[in-house]
Design a protein around this motif. Structure first.
Motif, PDB file in Angstrom:
ATOM      1  N   MET A   1     -26.592 -40.852  -3.873  1.00  0.00           N
ATOM      2  CA  MET A   1     -25.276 -40.613  -4.460  1.00  0.00           C
ATOM      3  C   MET A   1     -25.162 -39.142  -4.860  1.00  0.00           C
ATOM      4  SD  MET A   1     -23.464 -42.375  -7.742  1.00  0.00           S
ATOM      5  CE  MET A   1     -21.875 -41.848  -8.304  1.00  0.00           C
ATOM      6  N   THR A   2     -24.167 -38.473  -4.359  1.00  0.00           N
ATOM      7  CA  THR A   2     -23.980 -37.056  -4.648  1.00  0.00           C
ATOM      8  C   THR A   2     -23.188 -36.901  -5.937  1.00  0.00           C
ATOM      9  OG1 THR A   2     -23.934 -36.575  -2.287  1.00  0.00           O
ATOM     10  CG2 THR A   2     -23.097 -34.895  -3.781  1.00  0.00           C
ATOM     11  N   ARG A   3     -23.774 -36.062  -6.855  1.00  0.00           N
ATOM     12  CA  ARG A   3     -23.114 -35.839  -8.145  1.00  0.00           C
ATOM     13  C   ARG A   3     -22.197 -34.624  -8.044  1.00  0.00           C
ATOM     14  NH1 ARG A   3     -28.368 -35.841 -11.911  1.00  0.00           N
ATOM     15  NH2 ARG A   3     -29.185 -34.874  -9.995  1.00  0.00           N
ATOM     16  N   THR A   4     -21.135 -34.715  -8.734  1.00  0.00           N
ATOM     17  CA  THR A   4     -20.170 -33.616  -8.714  1.00  0.00           C
ATOM     18  C   THR A   4     -20.638 -32.488  -9.618  1.00  0.00           C
ATOM     19  OG1 THR A   4     -18.911 -34.526 -10.559  1.00  0.00           O
ATOM     20  CG2 THR A   4     -18.316 -35.288  -8.337  1.00  0.00           C
ATOM     21  N   LYS A   5     -19.972 -31.353  -9.509  1.00  0.00           N
ATOM     22  CA  LYS A   5     -20.293 -30.193 -10.336  1.00  0.00           C
ATOM     23  C   LYS A   5     -20.087 -30.503 -11.809  1.00  0.00           C
ATOM     24  CE  LYS A   5     -19.024 -25.344 -10.985  1.00  0.00           C
ATOM     25  NZ  LYS A   5     -18.154 -24.234 -10.522  1.00  0.00           N
ATOM     26  N   GLU A   6     -19.006 -31.241 -12.112  1.00  0.00           N
ATOM     27  CA  GLU A   6     -18.713 -31.589 -13.497  1.00  0.00           C
ATOM     28  C   GLU A   6     -19.817 -32.456 -14.088  1.00  0.00           C
ATOM     29  OE1 GLU A   6     -16.660 -31.752 -11.053  1.00  0.00           O
ATOM     30  OE2 GLU A   6     -15.123 -30.245 -11.570  1.00  0.00           O
ATOM     31  N   GLN A   7     -20.343 -33.428 -13.274  1.00  0.00           N
ATOM     32  CA  GLN A   7     -21.419 -34.301 -13.742  1.00  0.00           C
ATOM     33  C   GLN A   7     -22.692 -33.506 -14.016  1.00  0.00           C
ATOM     34  OE1 GLN A   7     -21.432 -37.105 -10.487  1.00  0.00           O
ATOM     35  NE2 GLN A   7     -20.293 -38.650 -11.686  1.00  0.00           N
ATOM     36  N   LEU A   8     -22.981 -32.554 -13.123  1.00  0.00           N
ATOM     37  CA  LEU A   8     -24.168 -31.721 -13.315  1.00  0.00           C
ATOM     38  C   LEU A   8     -24.052 -30.876 -14.580  1.00  0.00           C
ATOM     39  CD1 LEU A   8     -24.806 -30.547  -9.644  1.00  0.00           C
ATOM     40  CD2 LEU A   8     -26.186 -32.137 -10.983  1.00  0.00           C
ATOM     41  N   ILE A   9     -22.844 -30.372 -14.839  1.00  0.00           N
ATOM     42  CA  ILE A   9     -22.626 -29.568 -16.041  1.00  0.00           C
ATOM     43  C   ILE A   9     -22.844 -30.412 -17.295  1.00  0.00           C
ATOM     44  CG2 ILE A   9     -20.889 -28.332 -17.379  1.00  0.00           C
ATOM     45  CD1 ILE A   9     -19.740 -27.327 -14.718  1.00  0.00           C
ATOM     46  N   ILE A  10     -22.297 -31.625 -17.275  1.00  0.00           N
ATOM     47  CA  ILE A  10     -22.443 -32.528 -18.423  1.00  0.00           C
ATOM     48  C   ILE A  10     -23.911 -32.878 -18.648  1.00  0.00           C
ATOM     49  CG2 ILE A  10     -21.922 -34.832 -19.301  1.00  0.00           C
ATOM     50  CD1 ILE A  10     -19.206 -34.599 -17.883  1.00  0.00           C
ATOM     51  N   GLU A  11     -24.603 -33.186 -17.508  1.00  0.00           N
ATOM     52  CA  GLU A  11     -26.029 -33.522 -17.608  1.00  0.00           C
ATOM     53  C   GLU A  11     -26.834 -32.339 -18.142  1.00  0.00           C
ATOM     54  OE1 GLU A  11     -29.729 -35.022 -14.755  1.00  0.00           O
ATOM     55  OE2 GLU A  11     -27.697 -34.845 -13.945  1.00  0.00           O
ATOM     56  N   ASN A  12     -26.495 -31.140 -17.704  1.00  0.00           N
ATOM     57  CA  ASN A  12     -27.188 -29.935 -18.163  1.00  0.00           C
ATOM     58  C   ASN A  12     -26.979 -29.708 -19.656  1.00  0.00           C
ATOM     59  OD1 ASN A  12     -28.668 -27.383 -17.645  1.00  0.00           O
ATOM     60  ND2 ASN A  12     -26.704 -26.461 -18.205  1.00  0.00           N
ATOM     61  N   GLU A  13     -25.765 -29.923 -20.106  1.00  0.00           N
ATOM     62  CA  GLU A  13     -25.476 -29.773 -21.532  1.00  0.00           C
ATOM     63  C   GLU A  13     -26.269 -30.777 -22.367  1.00  0.00           C
ATOM     64  OE1 GLU A  13     -21.293 -30.163 -21.802  1.00  0.00           O
ATOM     65  OE2 GLU A  13     -20.865 -28.069 -21.197  1.00  0.00           O
ATOM     66  N   GLY A  14     -26.375 -32.015 -21.817  1.00  0.00           N
ATOM     67  CA  GLY A  14     -27.148 -33.038 -22.522  1.00  0.00           C
ATOM     68  C   GLY A  14     -28.619 -32.656 -22.632  1.00  0.00           C
ATOM     69  N   LEU A  15     -29.153 -32.142 -21.505  1.00  0.00           N
ATOM     70  CA  LEU A  15     -30.556 -31.711 -21.513  1.00  0.00           C
ATOM     71  C   LEU A  15     -30.770 -30.549 -22.477  1.00  0.00           C
ATOM     72  CD1 LEU A  15     -31.367 -31.928 -17.687  1.00  0.00           C
ATOM     73  CD2 LEU A  15     -32.201 -33.442 -19.506  1.00  0.00           C
ATOM     74  N   GLN A  16     -29.817 -29.617 -22.519  1.00  0.00           N
ATOM     75  CA  GLN A  16     -29.913 -28.484 -23.432  1.00  0.00           C
ATOM     76  C   GLN A  16     -29.893 -28.952 -24.887  1.00  0.00           C
ATOM     77  OE1 GLN A  16     -30.390 -25.312 -22.912  1.00  0.00           O
ATOM     78  NE2 GLN A  16     -30.259 -25.244 -20.661  1.00  0.00           N
ATOM     79  N   SER A  17     -29.057 -29.943 -25.171  1.00  0.00           N
ATOM     80  CA  SER A  17     -28.969 -30.474 -26.530  1.00  0.00           C
ATOM     81  C   SER A  17     -30.270 -31.148 -26.940  1.00  0.00           C
ATOM     82  CB  SER A  17     -27.804 -31.459 -26.624  1.00  0.00           C
ATOM     83  OG  SER A  17     -27.744 -32.033 -27.918  1.00  0.00           O
ATOM     84  N   ARG A  18     -30.848 -31.951 -26.000  1.00  0.00           N
ATOM     85  CA  ARG A  18     -32.117 -32.623 -26.303  1.00  0.00           C
ATOM     86  C   ARG A  18     -33.240 -31.613 -26.486  1.00  0.00           C
ATOM     87  NH1 ARG A  18     -32.839 -37.031 -21.734  1.00  0.00           N
ATOM     88  NH2 ARG A  18     -34.860 -37.232 -22.831  1.00  0.00           N
ATOM     89  N   LEU A  19     -33.239 -30.550 -25.661  1.00  0.00           N
ATOM     90  CA  LEU A  19     -34.252 -29.510 -25.778  1.00  0.00           C
ATOM     91  C   LEU A  19     -34.159 -28.816 -27.140  1.00  0.00           C
ATOM     92  CD1 LEU A  19     -36.492 -27.754 -24.576  1.00  0.00           C
ATOM     93  CD2 LEU A  19     -34.715 -26.311 -23.565  1.00  0.00           C
ATOM     94  N   LYS A  20     -32.934 -28.565 -27.578  1.00  0.00           N
ATOM     95  CA  LYS A  20     -32.740 -27.916 -28.866  1.00  0.00           C
ATOM     96  C   LYS A  20     -33.249 -28.804 -29.997  1.00  0.00           C
ATOM     97  CE  LYS A  20     -29.217 -25.794 -31.808  1.00  0.00           C
ATOM     98  NZ  LYS A  20     -27.770 -25.488 -31.966  1.00  0.00           N
ATOM     99  N   GLU A  21     -32.967 -30.098 -29.956  1.00  0.00           N
ATOM    100  CA  GLU A  21     -33.444 -31.026 -30.979  1.00  0.00           C
ATOM    101  C   GLU A  21     -34.964 -31.073 -31.023  1.00  0.00           C
ATOM    102  OE1 GLU A  21     -31.681 -34.774 -30.162  1.00  0.00           O
ATOM    103  OE2 GLU A  21     -29.656 -34.180 -30.781  1.00  0.00           O
ATOM    104  N   THR A  22     -35.566 -31.068 -29.798  1.00  0.00           N
ATOM    105  CA  THR A  22     -37.027 -31.096 -29.713  1.00  0.00           C
ATOM    106  C   THR A  22     -37.634 -29.842 -30.319  1.00  0.00           C
ATOM    107  OG1 THR A  22     -36.895 -32.419 -27.688  1.00  0.00           O
ATOM    108  CG2 THR A  22     -38.993 -31.331 -28.157  1.00  0.00           C
TER     109      THR A  22
END
Length: 237
Positions: A1-22
């Motif tokens: 399943m190919t993810r759109t640019k918007e989905q990748l951006i959202i996923e990246n933001e989520g990962l950045q948020s989790r990294l910051k919490e860690t």
């Protein structure tokens, strides 16, 4: 399943948020701000305590028989153990955040303030003060361990009320003995004076008696002379 640019951006933001919490959690652990962590597992959440150099130190402070206070450079109570709260007869929550000098009688506060100022000097950092609740505390200032930063210090308070009361009794007894000794010395001086007076009187009596003996002897001689004259007159008649 190919993810759109918007989905990748959202996923990246989520990962950045989790990294910051860690990163924030790790920083808190390294800084000693966390005593335990909760880790999710197959059997549910589990709590893991974090041991550090401060942990046994805190345990020791809580279990010690003396009162212990962490003071700021200005004398503000940052922390105290249960024993200290018992000594000042106030709840811990009222002790923490207040200035320790409020528990000390006004006459002893100046010496306490001087000791608070010179606590870093290599001198005798011990002082006995009277509290407003009539207890006596022996205060000993100690610098915090090297792993704890800041201008704070530890104040160890030992209850010496009974010792002070015994010292007061001894002082009162000593004063009473001194007074009695003074009375005894006065009586002794009076007896000495009386003895001296008695000796003087005895000497006077002895002198008087000697004079009386001499006078009696003279009278006897006169009496004997008179009798001899009388006898001679009788014979002449």
């Amino acid at each position: 399943m190919t993810r759109t640019k918007e989905q990748l951006i959202i996923e990246n933001e989520g990962l950045q948020s989790r990294l910051k919490e860690t990163e924030e959690a790790l920083a808190a652990i390294r800084g000693g701000e966390v005593d335990a962590i909760v880790v999710p597992g197959r059997e549910g959440e589990q709590v893991y305590s974090i041991s550090s150099a401060e942990t046994p130190y805190r345990t020791f402070i809580e279990e010690m028989e003396e009162g212990a206070v962490t003071l700021s450079g200005e004398g503000l109570v940052i922390y105290c153990n249960q024993r200290l709260a018992e000594l000042v007869n106030e709840p811990i929550e009222r002790v923490i955040g207040s200035y320790f000098n409020r528990f000390i009688v006004p006459d002893d506060r100046s010496e306490y303030e001087k000791l608070l100022i010179r606590k870093k000097q290599k001198i005798n950092n011990v002082l006995t003060v009277s509290l407003v609740n009539s207890l006596y505390l022996k205060l000993s200032f100690h610098l915090l361990p090297s792993y704890l930063q800041g201008d704070n210090c530890i104040l160890v308070a030992t209850d010496v009320t009974e010792i002070k009361r015994e010292e007061k009794k001894l002082r009162e007894l000593s004063l009473l003995l001194e007074q009695k000794l003074g009375v005894i010395q006065q009586l002794r001086m009076q007896l000495i004076d009386k003895k001296i007076d008695a000796e003087v009187e005895i000497k006077k009596l002895k002198s008087t008696n000697k004079k009386l003996v001499q006078e009696i002897a003279r009278h006897k001689q006169l009496e004997a002379g008179f009798r001899q004259q009388i006898e001679q007159r009788k014979e002449a008649l």
